[in-house]
Design an enzyme around this catalytic site. Structure first.
Site, PDB file in Angstrom:
ATOM      1  N   TRP A 162      -7.401 -37.984  23.961  1.00  0.00           N
ATOM      2  CA  TRP A 162      -8.098 -38.294  22.631  1.00  0.00           C
ATOM      3  C   TRP A 162      -8.721 -36.916  22.325  1.00  0.00           C
ATOM      4  CZ3 TRP A 162      -6.837 -42.102  20.059  1.00  0.00           C
ATOM      5  CH2 TRP A 162      -6.235 -43.285  20.740  1.00  0.00           C
ATOM      6  N   ASP A 170     -17.406 -37.444  20.602  1.00  0.00           N
ATOM      7  CA  ASP A 170     -16.614 -38.604  20.546  1.00  0.00           C
ATOM      8  C   ASP A 170     -17.089 -39.773  21.452  1.00  0.00           C
ATOM      9  OD1 ASP A 170     -14.977 -40.902  20.365  1.00  0.00           O
ATOM     10  OD2 ASP A 170     -13.192 -39.716  20.413  1.00  0.00           O
ATOM     11  N   LYS A 173     -15.578 -50.968  20.974  1.00  0.00           N
ATOM     12  CA  LYS A 173     -15.842 -51.312  22.283  1.00  0.00           C
ATOM     13  C   LYS A 173     -16.993 -51.892  22.671  1.00  0.00           C
ATOM     14  CE  LYS A 173     -12.172 -47.988  23.097  1.00  0.00           C
ATOM     15  NZ  LYS A 173     -11.108 -48.148  23.493  1.00  0.00           N
TER      16      LYS A 173
END
Lengths: 355, 355
Positions: free
Chosen positions: B100, B167, B191
């Site tokens: 990511w 992030d 999440k």
């Protein structure tokens, strides 16, 4: 009983709400909520594939087009269209039919020259311009097929050699169109597709890849096509409910069947507006939208009273947009004709009372 | 009974599913579905404001920061961060801790020079690099606080004069952090926030407005701040369920209370991994994530059998990412410790059977 005439997010079929509610508790007997399943699970991949398939089926999408469920609404498409299609040194042509077209134009100007081929701005967008010409060297021609705020709809899709891009947010799936007349169609889900949070894009593959600018991955149609509409985590629930809603549409007989109903609903309401001396329509008769019926009162001072009466009868969401005033009855696919009859009765009752 | 160890979209509290399911049928006794109310209705404006308020409350967001619920996930933030913050002629600094982070770097490179200050790439990202230095002239420094695929978590937030961008998609709301240590935090909802389809952004207002490039409206943080997180139709349902989930977190005692539970869950599982001769952890011990516990078997040939046993006990979503192999047990806020115990029992039973 509520009759939801809201302009969007808007009414969806009651059975879709029931199925969606159930899936939040237990999706397809998995013992899991639709909200907690992986987007890479076989269950959700099937949802995504089915949603794309049913779009292709209902709209008769020809070969050579890709169907995507993205995020960001029409507002993000305003920028993506220009970013992906406005070639350097070329200009884009736009038809200015309302505030959403204006916003699309504003974003396109960030990426190149824009020519507004015609505008109904001076008439507060109460009609669809006709008889304009589209420059043959334009990178594309952009239209808005339905203008919610002003209650106008574009029925004659212009024929041109230039790629036609259409913001179909508020009348997609409401009437038969020929996808081959367009090169890119986009629509925020929250009218006739599903709940807010998803954006449908139907794009002819061959128009892509012709600009040189760098495009961030998330804004690049080609990236989403390669990722089969799953480049990143998609809006799972919005896509699932869109699938439910499009299945409902199919079970009703598809677009041909719903178009008949939509015409019946719109005709009934416009007839009352034209017949009833207390009311008058605001859009040019030939451009009247079948999705958003805009009208005002001959005596604007009575509007508050009529709104009150309509609300007492359960009609909600009928206040017009501030830029037009009066009333806007949005009569999307899922709104039953019985709700339209309730509104018509309110109009008749009001006229009777005040005559 | 299913124990959902999925990496995301992931488990949310059962009571949130119940409330969400009910709201799809009848939202707050309005007689309308949450899916059909206008985003401009007073009911939804209250939802949006409450969602922003509870984020500020739970995370102790200081004055001078704005909270936004956007669309497009972390993937769109990769581009937006650079577009909004990477000043012309400056470079951006990134810590490369996984796939990511790599994607964030790729998007940033479209907008300027990127310096990777440190990387654990050569070790398949199984640790968090430390002891690097951040160039003082960087436009910003970007980190990923938790790396789901590799099961690593960054616990020591670097202190620097350069704006810190994080992030926080997979560990936000799981542990106490000091928002003032960051200048921009972003996180996909799916999440610990809510269902897929919303993206949370917490941004220090004063870092914005310093680049000269043209930014499309939908990608401009300032536009969304001016629009009070409602510049265009927001992902209504995802924001509503996020509010329900954050209310649940508050009712549990907030982040301090959930952090204790998360530590207890992670400790229990890592202890079993370290104790059980059949299993071993893949991440460096000091960087072990409390959200995603990655482990493999000493004998990889047994992994299929263990997966089968765990699934028989209802443990789902534990297959590791293909780039690491083995297993990944994601133990987000809503996963009860009883589910962790079931997995531990499966590991013990397996070891007993095969010893």
């Amino acid at each position: 009983m509520k009759h939801n005439f809201g302009a969007g997010p808007c009414i969806l079929p009651q059975e879709v709400f029931k199925q969606a509610s159930q899936a939040v508790l237990n999706f397809n007997d998995t013992g899991l909520s639709i909200l907690e399943i992986s987007h890479r699970s076989k269950e959700f991949i099937a949802v995504s594939e089915d949603a794309i398939k049913i779009v292709k089926e209902l709209m008769n999408v020809p070969e050579g087009y890709s169907v995507l469920f993205l995020q960001g609404g029409a507002s993000l498409q305003f920028a993506m269209v220009a970013m992906n299609l406005l070639q350097e040194g070329k200009k884009a042509a736009y038809l200015e039919t309302g505030v959403w077209a204006k916003k699309a134009i504003k974003e396109a100007k960030l990426f190149g020259e824009v020519e507004i081929v015609a505008s109904s701005k001076d008439a507060n967008f109460n009609f669809i311009p006709k008889g304009y010409s589209i420059p043959e060297d334009a990178a594309y021609f952009h239209i808005t097929s339905n203008n919610t705020i002003y209650g106008t709809e574009l029925f004659d899709i212009p024929k041109t050699n230039v790629p036609v891009i259409c913001d179909m947010s508020s009348d997609i799936f409401s009437r038969d169109i020929n996808v081959a007349d367009f090169d890119l169609i986009y629509a925020g889900a929250q009218k006739n597709i599903g709940p807010a949070g998803a954006t449908l894009v139907i794009v002819k593959d061959e128009i892509l890849g012709k600009v040189n600018r760098t495009i961030p991955s998330m804004l690049d149609y080609k990236v989403h096509i390669e990722g089969e509409s799953m480049y990143n985590t998609p809006p799972v629930f919005s896509i699932y409910v869109s699938l439910l809603n499009l299945k409902w549409l199919k079970s009703k007989g598809g677009i041909a069947a719903i178009e008949k109903e939509n015409i019946a609903k719109a005709d009934a309401l416009y007839q009352e507006i034209d017949r009833n001396p207390f009311f008058k329509g605001t859009a040019a008769v030939e451009d009247r939208s079948r999705m958003n019926v805009c009208f005002v009162m001959e005596n604007p001072e009575l509007e508050k009273d009529f709104l009150k009466l309509a609300e007492e009868k359960g009609c909600i969401g009928i206040k017009g947009h501030r830029s037009v005033g009066g009333f806007r009855a949005s009569i999307y696919n899922a709104l039953p004709i019985t709700s339209v009859h309730v509104l018509i009765e309110a109009m008749q009752e009001f006229a009777e009372k005040h005559k």
